[in-house]
Design an enzyme around this catalytic site. Structure first.
Site, short mmCIF file in Angstrom:
data_model
loop_
_atom_site.label_atom_id
_atom_site.label_comp_id
_atom_site.label_asym_id
_atom_site.label_seq_id
_atom_site.Cartn_x
_atom_site.Cartn_y
_atom_site.Cartn_z
N GLY A 95 2.67 98.39 -76.27
CA GLY A 95 2.17 99.69 -76.72
C GLY A 95 1.77 100.36 -75.16
CB SER A 142 7.10 95.94 -76.64
OG SER A 142 7.25 97.51 -76.54
CG ASP A 170 25.42 86.59 -93.25
OD1 ASP A 170 25.85 87.51 -92.78
OD2 ASP A 170 24.94 85.45 -92.29
CG ASP A 195 14.15 97.53 -80.28
OD1 ASP A 195 13.53 98.91 -80.49
OD2 ASP A 195 13.55 96.76 -79.42
CG HIS A 231 10.06 97.45 -80.77
ND1 HIS A 231 10.71 97.28 -79.65
CD2 HIS A 231 8.86 97.88 -80.17
CE1 HIS A 231 10.19 97.22 -78.51
NE2 HIS A 231 8.92 97.60 -78.86
CA CA Z 1 27.69 88.25 -91.59
#
Ligand code: CA
Length: 552
Positions: A119, A206, A291, A440, A479
């Protein structure tokens, strides 16, 4: 560092004892002729309260009863040092210092791990280290004997970025606080244990990833291994421009209520689920199994136009303006001449997770948006990334032709994407590990891919570069934690194995947490780029063993 005339108490005791054992005459070491008794862990910790470090004060406390509980974990016995470096009064009359916290376990494994912030920093953090160990029973690194250090980045106040009005605070936050904290941590470790760390590691996500990259470039001798997760490598320039680009697109399609756009309603959760499901429909099986995760994202050519309503908006389609805004999200910001200012985002089904919404749209139903693009990024832009600061700047007024130039001065000392050679860090044998979630919403995985590919190109290509850099992409991850992904993973232990035993990780074993809403306890390999996890065609699709790392 020690003052020259102050011989560390432990070293004095050990050296004197050694000399006595060898039959040497006593009284010859500095001004400490007497053999000192061996210090207990508590005494050794307390002695740190009198240590002399440049412009630094410390308070040392030993938790001998091992009852110190941090973040719900009862920690093993250790010494905790809270320190402040360069206390001063800034230009606004505010008090500043580089705060740090160092925990040193009684049973030390000889290693230091520096945990980066994130941050706008401004918090010191727990300093107990990343979670390490098997994914079903992970524990903070301090429990395995690592010494752990953290810093507040040179200012307090949590997320607020107004420290950026102070020029020295900008420098501290860019790199100086990390330099000073690392130097102090190593000096205090030498005092406490009688030797400096055998190996030193950095891990951060980050902004913390940016801090790790700063070490590889500006202080390349400090660390043996750096782990940079979803790193903010272009944050004072392109990524913040992209955040405002996205913010403007989404505001433009937000419904207007009482004369004001309501940002959070630009896309309903149902709209985002529709988008995620369409991405899955097209791209999920490209990795061999449907999946709910798109591992082979490079083979996925998704255009949201396939969701555009032929007429009026319904629950089964998106309006034309909604589609256009998404296309701009996926292609990234450009100036009026069409020149790219940052990469776009990956079209990943993780876009329907709360962690994506929190950054891009928020949940406010008023005219005041609460998305992190606004609350965090626009705040950092106003106070820290613009030179000089522009505290009243309206993010909707960002000019993509002229405002990037106002970010250049900070970017040059703060951003870490430019140095794609890492000459000194690699010369000393440093290892580098990246992790990045494909969903992200603020730092695009494409930017980290771009960096790794540039770095590799400067060192003989990707195959050769695998000796020092590995990038592990995490499908479905936003994120940080909370994606539709397997994001429980020990990053530090594989880095230690790499540095100390030469065992470079080709994949990492990752798991979804037991309480995951879609696939609890699912395991997957995270494959070193450019490979991705491909289903073998047989076996339980919930377990990592049914996947191998492949390329297209
Ligand atoms: Ca897959």
């Amino acid at each position: 560092m020690n003052t020259p005339n102050r011989f560390p108490a432990i070293l004095a005791a050990l050296s004197a004892a050694l000399l006595a054992a060898c039959g040497s005459p006593g009284g010859s070491i500095g001004s400490s002729p007497a053999v000192k008794p061996r210090l207990s862990a508590t005494e050794a910790c307390s002695a740190l309260g009198g240590v002399h470090l440049p412009v630094t004060t410390v308070v040392a406390t030993h938790n001998a009863e091992a009852t110190a509980t941090v973040a719900g974990t009862a920690l093993k016995a250790h010494c905790v040092v809270d320190g402040k470096t360069s206390e001063r009064v800034g230009v606004d009359g505010k008090s500043f210092a580089i705060g740090f916290r160092l925990r040193m376990p009684d049973e030390w494994n000889g290693r230091l791990v520096f945990v980066g912030g994130g941050g706008n920093d401004g918090n010191i953090g727990n300093a107990i280290g990343p979670l390490v160990g098997p994914t079903d029973k992970m524990a903070p690194a301090i429990q395995q004997g690592y010494a752990v250090v953290t810093t507040d980045g040179g200012h307090t106040g949590g997320a607020a970025a107004d420290f950026g009005n102070d020029p020295q605070a900008r420098v501290d936050h860019a790199y100086n606080a990390y330099d000073k904290t690392a130097v102090n941590a190593k000096a205090l470790i030498a005092e406490r244990y009688g030797r400096r760390p055998d190996r030193s590691y950095f891990i951060g996500g980050s902004g913390g990833g940016r801090q790790g990259m700063m070490f590889t470039q500006r202080f390349p001798n400090y660390f043996d291994g750096v782990i940079a997760s979803y790193p903010a490598m272009r944050v004072a320039s392109g990524a913040t421009a992209a955040a405002l680009w996205n913010h403007i697109q989404f505001t433009n399609v937000a419904p207007v209520e009482n004369g004001s756009p309501i940002l959070s309603k630009a896309y309903s959760n149902a709209d985002l689920a529709l988008l995620a499901n369409r991405i899955l429909e097209q791209c999920d099986a490209l990795d061999g199994v449907a999946d709910g995760m798109v591992n082979n994202f490079r083979a996925c050519r998704f255009d949201p136009v396939v969701l555009q309503c032929p007429g009026a908006k319904t629950a089964q389609c998106l309006s034309a303006p909604q589609v256009t805004a998404l296309q701009r999200l996926f292609s990234g910001p450009v100036d009026s001449a069409g020149r790219s200012l940052y990469v776009g985002q990956v079209a990943d089904p993780g876009i329907q997770r709360p962690g994506w919404r929190a950054w891009a749209l928020g949940s406010s139903t008023t005219a005041t948006p609460d998305s992190r693009y606004v609350t965090l990024m626009a705040d950092a832009l106003r106070w820290e990334f613009f030179t000089p600061p522009d505290p009243t700047f309206n993010p909707l007024a960002f000019n993509f032709d002229t405002d990037p130039q106002r970010m250049q001065a900070t970017s040059l000392v703060y951003d870490t994407y430019r140095d794609d050679r890492l000459k000194a860090y690699l010369a000393r044998g440093g290892k580098l590990m990246f992790v990045h979630g494909l969903a992200d919403p603020i730092f695009s995985a494409y930017d980290t891919i771009d960096y790794v590919e540039r770095l590799a190109a400067n060192h003989g290509g990707m195959a050769a570069a695998r000796s020092f850099v590995r990038l592990f992409l995490m499908p479905g991850a936003v994120h940080g934690a909370g994606g539709r992904s397997t994001d429980v993973v020990d990053l530090l232990t594989p880095m230690v194995e790499w540095v100390e035993k030469g065992a470079a990780p080709d994949s990492l074993l990752a798991a979804a947490p037991p309480n995951h809403d879609l696939f609890p306890n699912r395991t997957r390999p995270l494959c070193a780029y450019p490979r991705f996890a491909k289903y073998r065609g047989t076996g339980n699709a919930e377990t990592a063993a049914s996947f191998s790392c492949e390329t297209n």
